[in-house]
Design a protein around this motif. Structure first.
Motif, short mmCIF file in Angstrom:
data_model
loop_
_atom_site.label_atom_id
_atom_site.label_comp_id
_atom_site.label_asym_id
_atom_site.label_seq_id
_atom_site.Cartn_x
_atom_site.Cartn_y
_atom_site.Cartn_z
N LEU A 373 0.51 -1.03 -0.01
CA LEU A 373 0.19 -0.02 0.44
C LEU A 373 0.71 1.46 0.08
O LEU A 373 0.02 2.48 -0.84
N CYS A 374 2.13 1.18 0.31
CA CYS A 374 2.91 2.06 0.83
C CYS A 374 3.35 2.42 -0.84
O CYS A 374 4.34 3.50 -0.59
N LEU A 375 3.50 1.59 -1.85
CA LEU A 375 4.44 1.17 -3.08
C LEU A 375 4.42 3.03 -3.42
O LEU A 375 2.65 2.97 -4.22
N ASP A 376 4.80 3.62 -3.99
CA ASP A 376 4.22 4.29 -4.83
C ASP A 376 4.12 5.78 -4.75
O ASP A 376 3.06 5.42 -5.51
N GLY A 377 4.07 5.88 -3.90
CA GLY A 377 3.11 7.07 -3.24
C GLY A 377 3.45 8.11 -4.19
O GLY A 377 2.27 9.47 -4.73
N SER A 378 3.92 8.23 -4.76
CA SER A 378 4.41 9.53 -5.72
C SER A 378 3.48 10.18 -7.36
O SER A 378 3.56 10.77 -7.32
N ASN A 379 3.35 8.88 -7.52
CA ASN A 379 2.08 8.41 -8.54
C ASN A 379 0.78 8.18 -7.90
O ASN A 379 -0.12 8.79 -7.92
N ARG A 380 0.53 7.62 -6.80
CA ARG A 380 -0.71 7.97 -6.18
C ARG A 380 -1.03 9.12 -5.47
O ARG A 380 -2.19 9.11 -5.60
N GLN A 381 -0.27 9.16 -5.04
CA GLN A 381 -0.78 10.80 -3.45
C GLN A 381 -1.41 11.81 -5.02
O GLN A 381 -2.50 12.25 -4.45
N PRO A 382 -0.50 12.41 -5.70
CA PRO A 382 -1.91 13.23 -6.74
C PRO A 382 -3.25 12.90 -6.90
O PRO A 382 -4.21 13.89 -7.70
N LYS A 383 -3.15 11.12 -7.04
CA LYS A 383 -4.78 10.63 -7.91
C LYS A 383 -5.24 10.27 -6.87
O LYS A 383 -6.38 10.59 -6.62
N PHE A 384 -5.23 10.02 -5.75
CA PHE A 384 -6.18 9.27 -4.29
C PHE A 384 -5.75 10.15 -3.29
O PHE A 384 -6.80 10.09 -2.69
#
Length: 490
Positions: A373-384
């Motif tokens: 779940l912590c993986l790839d926050g740089s891509n996921r944070q701006p979307k989620f």
């Protein structure tokens, strides 16, 4: 004693798991799918397998395709078992297994002529893809990046592309030259308006090679938006061993997933499609409200529990839901900052949907990990996460809990848990994130200055100030005490 998974052994496996009753030799390829990972095999392939069981859609079997080294490894594993997959569905109170047979072959990885030739085949009416949130070559402004080195390389060598989008363009170019109607391009990735994002990548790639082709694609190719949902952890030796020792099936790469699945899709398939509505796919005129619901509540919820749990050395997701501070943090943020700003969803009770999400998060059989779940926050944070922040600000609401979530992500990216344990790199941009996170210890705006993630939020005091306050409190008091303060327990 275990039985090796392959077509010849299906009669023996039938006593251990459900197996295809349809004649796989009679299937004909109608879909090329890029990205034969666990999610695809637990989702799209499962829906198609169910349709084939009904005696329908047998001309829409799947041909796998890929461009990454991991795709070659997957091809090798699956070829050794005739492209069959054991899908193990695990609910809180039950476990069931089925061998699916919707995939009949996988194209040679790196063999551009072979891939393009199949893409040009009139029998192929859908090209689908799961290439992850970060696989669409998006720039900091959220638009397709024509300057990305992989895209530039494909534009300079359009006859031998190495990206998914270069290959799709080459396939469409061949169909156009032969007078063959275009296929539909169907993104199955978990990103907002995935069809529009995919269209931008394909048309943007084509524009660099052939302006006329780009115009033809824009005018003739359908890119339906879709919302996909099923929690599907990565396969580890744990799952391989369980499949062999408990189910008696020796599968080189089984898929373990929750029982729940959902697929909401806009019905825009000019070249034809399988009758997936017969197996539970919802076809709707506009997927947007379903998309917002899932991405904000579920994916946003994943992020909300992931980083505090990661800092507290929690390993599994269900263990995070058993951790009172983490579970209450999720409840408070969802109730105050996510559910209230979501628009209505047709025939859906958002409160009941959130209750279902919590039950799914707490499923102990899935074995989903906090690290995933912590993986790839740089891509996921701006979307989620960031869209919920912005909507709260527009509504005049303070996104205090979401500011804390961002501060927790920052702390996680420093690479050390509260106990002092090292956090292994967990993002494609990990080194940069770690540098930023450490700089934020003295200057919190060093973190919020990542415009690719936060846009202009560093200049929005209603978010930047609580973020900085939480970051300072986390440094001084640690994760547990900071959560207690947020929850009013301090």
């Amino acid at each position: 004693m275990s039985v090796r998974l392959c077509a010849a052994n299906l009669p023996d496996i039938a006593g251990k798991a459900a197996v295809p009753s349809y004649d796989r030799s009679a299937l004909r390829a109608g879909i090329v799918h890029f990205g034969i990972g666990n999610f695809h095999r637990s989702h799209q392939a499962v829906y198609l397998d169910a349709l084939f069981e009904m005696g329908e859609g047998h001309d829409f079997a799947i041909l796998g395709a890929g461009v990454m080294p991991s795709d070659q490894a997957m091809r090798d594993r699956l070829a050794g078992q005739d492209y069959l997959t054991t899908v193990v569905e695990q609910d809180n109170a039950s476990t069931s297994a089925r061998v699916t047979g919707a995939m009949i072959d996988m194209l040679p990885v790196g063999d551009t002529p072979a891939i393009v030739e199949r893409l040009a085949d009139p029998a192929i009416r859908i090209v689908s893809l799961t290439v992850t949130e970060g696989g669409y070559f998006i720039d900091p402004d959220g638009k397709f990046d024509p300057a990305h080195q992989a895209i530039v390389a494909d534009a300079q060598n359009a006859e031998a592309p190495t990206t998914v989008f270069g290959l799709i363009c080459a396939g469409l170019k061949a169909r156009r030259a032969r007078g063959v109607a275009p296929f539909t391009v169907m993104s199955c990735d978990n990103i907002p308006h995935n069809g529009k994002v995919c269209a931008a990548a394909v048309i943007g790639m084509a524009r660099l090679v052939d302006g006329g082709l780009a115009e033809w694609i824009a005018a003739n190719v359908a890119f339906p938006n879709g919302m996909v949902d099923r929690i599907t952890p990565a396969t580890s030796q744990r799952e391989i061993d369980h499949c062999r020792e408990t189910l008696g099936i020796d599968d080189a790469w089984p898929v373990y997933c929750e029982e729940f699945k959902q697929w909401v899709l806009e019905d825009d398939f000019p070249a034809g499609r399988p009758a997936l509505e017969k197996v539970g796919v919802q076809f709707v005129p506009d997927v947007t409200p379903y998309e917002h619901m899932k991405i904000r509540i579920l994916n946003g919820g994943h992020a909300i529990i992931a980083y505090p749990a990661g800092l507290l050395d929690v390993h599994f997701v269900h263990e995070a839901m058993q951790t009172d501070l983490v579970a209450r943090f999720l409840d408070k943020v969802e109730a105050e900052e996510i559910l209230p700003i979501l628009p209505p969803v047709p025939d859906t009770d958002l409160g009941a949907y959130y209750a279902l999400i919590k039950r799914r998060f707490g499923n102990p059989k899935i074995g989903d990990t906090i690290r995933r779940l912590c993986l790839d926050g740089s891509n996921r944070q701006p979307k989620f996460i960031v869209p919920s922040v912005l909507d709260n600000l527009r509504a005049g609401r303070m996104p205090t809990g979401l500011a804390l979530e961002s501060a927790l992500w920052c702390c996680y990216c420093r690479g050390v848990t509260d106990s002092g344990a090292a956090i292994a790199p967990n993002d494609p941009d990990w080194d940069h994130l770690t540098e930023r996170a450490r700089a934020a210890e003295t200057d919190p705006m060093a973190w919020l200055s990542m415009d690719a993630v936060y846009g202009g939020l560093k200049d929005e005091p209603r978010f930047a100030e609580p973020f900085a306050d939480w970051l300072r409190m986390l440094a001084a008091k640690g994760t547990a005490d900071t959560l207690r303060t947020y929850l009013g327990q301090a």
